[in-house]
Motif scaffolding. Structure first.
Motif, PDB file in Angstrom:
ATOM      1  N   LYS A   1      39.150 -41.687 -34.199  1.00  0.00           N
ATOM      2  CA  LYS A   1      38.621 -41.791 -32.840  1.00  0.00           C
ATOM      3  C   LYS A   1      39.627 -41.269 -31.815  1.00  0.00           C
ATOM      4  CE  LYS A   1      35.820 -45.830 -34.016  1.00  0.00           C
ATOM      5  NZ  LYS A   1      35.603 -47.266 -33.778  1.00  0.00           N
ATOM      6  N   LEU A   2      39.088 -40.747 -30.743  1.00  0.00           N
ATOM      7  CA  LEU A   2      39.901 -40.256 -29.633  1.00  0.00           C
ATOM      8  C   LEU A   2      39.658 -41.142 -28.422  1.00  0.00           C
ATOM      9  CD1 LEU A   2      41.665 -38.276 -28.048  1.00  0.00           C
ATOM     10  CD2 LEU A   2      39.680 -36.736 -27.900  1.00  0.00           C
ATOM     11  N   LEU A   3      40.702 -41.844 -27.987  1.00  0.00           N
ATOM     12  CA  LEU A   3      40.622 -42.693 -26.800  1.00  0.00           C
ATOM     13  C   LEU A   3      41.257 -41.946 -25.628  1.00  0.00           C
ATOM     14  CD1 LEU A   3      39.883 -45.530 -25.661  1.00  0.00           C
ATOM     15  CD2 LEU A   3      42.250 -46.196 -26.161  1.00  0.00           C
ATOM     16  N   ALA A   4      40.452 -41.691 -24.602  1.00  0.00           N
ATOM     17  CA  ALA A   4      40.936 -40.988 -23.413  1.00  0.00           C
ATOM     18  C   ALA A   4      41.661 -41.976 -22.503  1.00  0.00           C
ATOM     19  CB  ALA A   4      39.760 -40.345 -22.676  1.00  0.00           C
ATOM     20  N   VAL A   5      42.959 -41.761 -22.304  1.00  0.00           N
ATOM     21  CA  VAL A   5      43.775 -42.682 -21.506  1.00  0.00           C
ATOM     22  C   VAL A   5      43.732 -42.234 -20.046  1.00  0.00           C
ATOM     23  CG1 VAL A   5      46.072 -43.649 -21.155  1.00  0.00           C
ATOM     24  CG2 VAL A   5      45.238 -43.202 -23.478  1.00  0.00           C
ATOM     25  N   SER A   6      43.090 -43.056 -19.229  1.00  0.00           N
ATOM     26  CA  SER A   6      42.764 -42.666 -17.855  1.00  0.00           C
ATOM     27  C   SER A   6      43.630 -43.359 -16.811  1.00  0.00           C
ATOM     28  CB  SER A   6      41.286 -42.966 -17.581  1.00  0.00           C
ATOM     29  OG  SER A   6      40.950 -44.291 -17.990  1.00  0.00           O
ATOM     30  N   LYS A   7      44.733 -43.962 -17.220  1.00  0.00           N
ATOM     31  CA  LYS A   7      45.575 -44.689 -16.252  1.00  0.00           C
ATOM     32  C   LYS A   7      46.029 -43.757 -15.135  1.00  0.00           C
ATOM     33  CE  LYS A   7      49.997 -44.097 -18.672  1.00  0.00           C
ATOM     34  NZ  LYS A   7      51.179 -44.752 -19.238  1.00  0.00           N
ATOM     35  N   THR A   8      45.989 -44.267 -13.936  1.00  0.00           N
ATOM     36  CA  THR A   8      46.353 -43.591 -12.676  1.00  0.00           C
ATOM     37  C   THR A   8      45.380 -42.491 -12.273  1.00  0.00           C
ATOM     38  OG1 THR A   8      47.806 -41.748 -13.385  1.00  0.00           O
ATOM     39  CG2 THR A   8      48.808 -43.958 -13.251  1.00  0.00           C
ATOM     40  N   LYS A   9      44.333 -42.272 -13.074  1.00  0.00           N
ATOM     41  CA  LYS A   9      43.384 -41.206 -12.756  1.00  0.00           C
ATOM     42  C   LYS A   9      42.139 -41.784 -12.072  1.00  0.00           C
ATOM     43  CE  LYS A   9      45.823 -37.873 -14.370  1.00  0.00           C
ATOM     44  NZ  LYS A   9      46.323 -36.809 -13.489  1.00  0.00           N
ATOM     45  N   PRO A  10      41.577 -41.057 -11.118  1.00  0.00           N
ATOM     46  CA  PRO A  10      40.405 -41.569 -10.389  1.00  0.00           C
ATOM     47  C   PRO A  10      39.145 -41.543 -11.250  1.00  0.00           C
ATOM     48  CG  PRO A  10      40.888 -39.322  -9.699  1.00  0.00           C
ATOM     49  CD  PRO A  10      42.018 -39.744 -10.613  1.00  0.00           C
TER      50      PRO A  10
ATOM     51  N   PHE B   1      37.592 -45.507 -22.466  1.00  0.00           N
ATOM     52  CA  PHE B   1      38.827 -45.147 -21.786  1.00  0.00           C
ATOM     53  C   PHE B   1      39.906 -46.185 -22.042  1.00  0.00           C
ATOM     54  CE2 PHE B   1      35.255 -43.403 -19.434  1.00  0.00           C
ATOM     55  CZ  PHE B   1      35.625 -42.075 -19.282  1.00  0.00           C
ATOM     56  N   GLY B   2      41.145 -45.736 -22.098  1.00  0.00           N
ATOM     57  CA  GLY B   2      42.281 -46.628 -22.233  1.00  0.00           C
ATOM     58  C   GLY B   2      42.958 -46.821 -20.896  1.00  0.00           C
ATOM     59  N   GLU B   3      43.220 -48.074 -20.547  1.00  0.00           N
ATOM     60  CA  GLU B   3      43.902 -48.389 -19.290  1.00  0.00           C
ATOM     61  C   GLU B   3      45.122 -49.251 -19.572  1.00  0.00           C
ATOM     62  OE1 GLU B   3      43.492 -47.470 -16.143  1.00  0.00           O
ATOM     63  OE2 GLU B   3      41.693 -46.234 -16.448  1.00  0.00           O
ATOM     64  N   ASN B   4      46.158 -49.064 -18.753  1.00  0.00           N
ATOM     65  CA  ASN B   4      47.425 -49.769 -18.945  1.00  0.00           C
ATOM     66  C   ASN B   4      47.643 -50.933 -17.995  1.00  0.00           C
ATOM     67  OD1 ASN B   4      47.877 -47.127 -20.302  1.00  0.00           O
ATOM     68  ND2 ASN B   4      49.944 -47.949 -20.587  1.00  0.00           N
ATOM     69  N   TYR B   5      46.943 -50.921 -16.873  1.00  0.00           N
ATOM     70  CA  TYR B   5      47.227 -51.894 -15.821  1.00  0.00           C
ATOM     71  C   TYR B   5      45.987 -52.717 -15.485  1.00  0.00           C
ATOM     72  CZ  TYR B   5      50.895 -48.398 -15.448  1.00  0.00           C
ATOM     73  OH  TYR B   5      51.896 -47.500 -15.738  1.00  0.00           O
ATOM     74  N   VAL B   6      46.144 -54.027 -15.442  1.00  0.00           N
ATOM     75  CA  VAL B   6      45.018 -54.934 -15.244  1.00  0.00           C
ATOM     76  C   VAL B   6      44.299 -54.652 -13.935  1.00  0.00           C
ATOM     77  CG1 VAL B   6      44.396 -57.342 -14.807  1.00  0.00           C
ATOM     78  CG2 VAL B   6      45.924 -56.773 -16.703  1.00  0.00           C
ATOM     79  N   GLN B   7      45.051 -54.530 -12.851  1.00  0.00           N
ATOM     80  CA  GLN B   7      44.424 -54.347 -11.541  1.00  0.00           C
ATOM     81  C   GLN B   7      43.599 -53.062 -11.498  1.00  0.00           C
ATOM     82  OE1 GLN B   7      47.154 -54.619  -8.264  1.00  0.00           O
ATOM     83  NE2 GLN B   7      45.600 -54.218  -6.725  1.00  0.00           N
ATOM     84  N   GLU B   8      44.144 -52.001 -12.085  1.00  0.00           N
ATOM     85  CA  GLU B   8      43.420 -50.732 -12.089  1.00  0.00           C
ATOM     86  C   GLU B   8      42.177 -50.811 -12.961  1.00  0.00           C
ATOM     87  OE1 GLU B   8      44.167 -45.965 -12.990  1.00  0.00           O
ATOM     88  OE2 GLU B   8      45.785 -47.407 -13.302  1.00  0.00           O
TER      89      GLU B   8
ATOM     90  N   LEU C   1      31.362 -48.364 -17.434  1.00  0.00           N
ATOM     91  CA  LEU C   1      32.554 -47.816 -18.080  1.00  0.00           C
ATOM     92  C   LEU C   1      33.057 -48.782 -19.151  1.00  0.00           C
ATOM     93  CD1 LEU C   1      34.434 -46.523 -14.899  1.00  0.00           C
ATOM     94  CD2 LEU C   1      33.329 -45.107 -16.645  1.00  0.00           C
ATOM     95  N   LYS C   2      33.468 -48.242 -20.281  1.00  0.00           N
ATOM     96  CA  LYS C   2      33.962 -49.046 -21.401  1.00  0.00           C
ATOM     97  C   LYS C   2      35.470 -48.849 -21.532  1.00  0.00           C
ATOM     98  CE  LYS C   2      29.632 -49.882 -22.382  1.00  0.00           C
ATOM     99  NZ  LYS C   2      29.023 -51.182 -21.990  1.00  0.00           N
ATOM    100  N   PHE C   3      36.182 -49.968 -21.722  1.00  0.00           N
ATOM    101  CA  PHE C   3      37.646 -49.902 -21.695  1.00  0.00           C
ATOM    102  C   PHE C   3      38.309 -50.544 -22.908  1.00  0.00           C
ATOM    103  CE2 PHE C   3      36.533 -49.857 -17.119  1.00  0.00           C
ATOM    104  CZ  PHE C   3      37.199 -48.699 -16.740  1.00  0.00           C
ATOM    105  N   HIS C   4      39.446 -49.974 -23.272  1.00  0.00           N
ATOM    106  CA  HIS C   4      40.441 -50.636 -24.107  1.00  0.00           C
ATOM    107  C   HIS C   4      41.651 -50.909 -23.221  1.00  0.00           C
ATOM    108  CE1 HIS C   4      39.223 -49.303 -28.458  1.00  0.00           C
ATOM    109  NE2 HIS C   4      38.174 -49.663 -27.733  1.00  0.00           N
TER     110      HIS C   4
END
Length: 234
Positions: free
Chosen positions: A29-38, A53-60, A71-74
Motif C-alpha cells: 500500500k501507498l500512504l500519501a503523507v499530507s502533513k503541512t499540505k493544504p 492520508f498520513g498526518e503527523n500532528y493532531v491539531q492539523e 477524508l481518511k487518515f492514519h
C-alpha cells in the motif's frame, strides 16, 4: 494541474516494478503523507478516488477532518496520551504507538466511544535518540501485555529508518524488523485474540524501494508526492 496525482501514480508504477523484479505477490500500500499540505492539494488525490492520508500532528489532522469528514487518515506522528481522545474516532489507524501507556490510553478512549482502534507498534530499530519507538527486544513483551486490551487491534509494526544518502544501508534495519514481524505473526496465528498482523509499515520517499525489497507492506511517502514542505507551519 494534476501534478500531485501524477506523482502518486508514478510511485504506484514504481511499486509494481519493484514487486515484479522481486517476485512479490502481496499488496504494497501507498500512504500519501499530507502533513503541512493544504486540503486543496489532497483533493487532487481524493478527486481521483485516492482517499487515505498520513498526518503527523493532531491539531492539523483534526482541522482537516473537521473541514471534510470524508477524508481518511492514519496518524503517523508522535502522539501524546492527553491528545488521544481527539483523534481515536477520526483515524483508520494509529501507526505510531510507542509505549504501553499510550496503547492503554487508546484502548480506554476507544472503549468510551464504543469502537476498536487499529494500531501499529512503532519500533526504533536503529536506536536513534531523536526518534520514538520500542527497541526490538521490547516488542514481544509488549505484545503479551496488549493481548489483554479489548478495544485495540494490533495490526503490525512500523519504523522510520535513518535518513541516509545510501538507502541500501537501511536494509539492515528493514530486515531486522521483517524478521521480528514474521516471528510475532507466526507465534500469534494460533490464538489470534487482538493480535492480527497484516501491516509492516516501513519505507519513505528516500528508501521505499529498499523497504519493499525487504518485505514492507506499506510505504509512507510525502515529499515525492506533494513536494517539499514548508515547516514554518509546524
Amino acid at each position: 494541474m494534476q501534478e500531485i496525482y501524477n506523482n502518486y501514480m508514478k510511485i504506484l508504477n514504481n511499486i509494481n516494478d519493484i514487486k515484479n523484479k522481486n517476485n512479490i505477490d502481496y499488496e504494497v500500500k501507498l500512504l500519501a503523507v499530507s502533513k503541512t499540505k493544504p486540503i486543496t492539494d489532497m483533493y487532487q488525490l481524493k478527486d481521483n478516488n485516492i482517499n487515505f492520508f498520513g498526518e503527523n500532528y493532531v491539531q492539523e489532522l483534526v482541522s482537516k477532518y473537521e473541514a471534510d469528514n470524508e477524508l481518511k487518515f492514519h496518524m503517523i506522528g508522535h502522539l501524546q496520551t492527553n491528545k488521544v481522545k481527539y483523534i481515536v474516532d477520526k483515524v483508520s489507524m494509529i501507526e505510531s504507538v510507542d509505549s504501553l501507556k499510550l496503547a492503554k490510553e487508546i484502548d480506554k478512549e476507544s472503549k468510551k466511544k464504543n469502537l476498536i482502534s487499529n494500531i501499529l507498534l512503532e519500533v526504533n530499530v536503529a536506536c536513534e535518540e531523536s526518534k520514538f519507538g520500542f527497541k526490538l527486544n521490547e516488542v514481544k513483551d509488549i505484545i503479551d501485555e496488549l493481548t489483554t486490551l479489548s478495544n485495540i487491534n494490533v495490526c503490525g509494526l512500523m519504523t522510520s529508518a535513518p535518513y541516509t544518502n545510501t538507502p541500501e544501508d537501511n536494509k539492515v534495519y528493514f530486515n531486522l524488523l521483517k524478521k521480528l514481524y514474521d516471528e510475532i505473526k507466526e507465534e500469534n496465528d494460533s490464538f489470534k485474540n487482538n493480535i492480527n498482523f497484516n501491516t509492516l509499515s516501513m519505507g519513505m520517499s528516500n528508501d521505499y524501494k529498499e523497504a519493499i525489497e525487504c518485505g514492507s507492506t506499506e510505504i509512507r511517502v510525502g515529499t515525492d508526492i506533494f513536494g517539499a514542505r514548508n515547516y514554518n507551519k509546524d
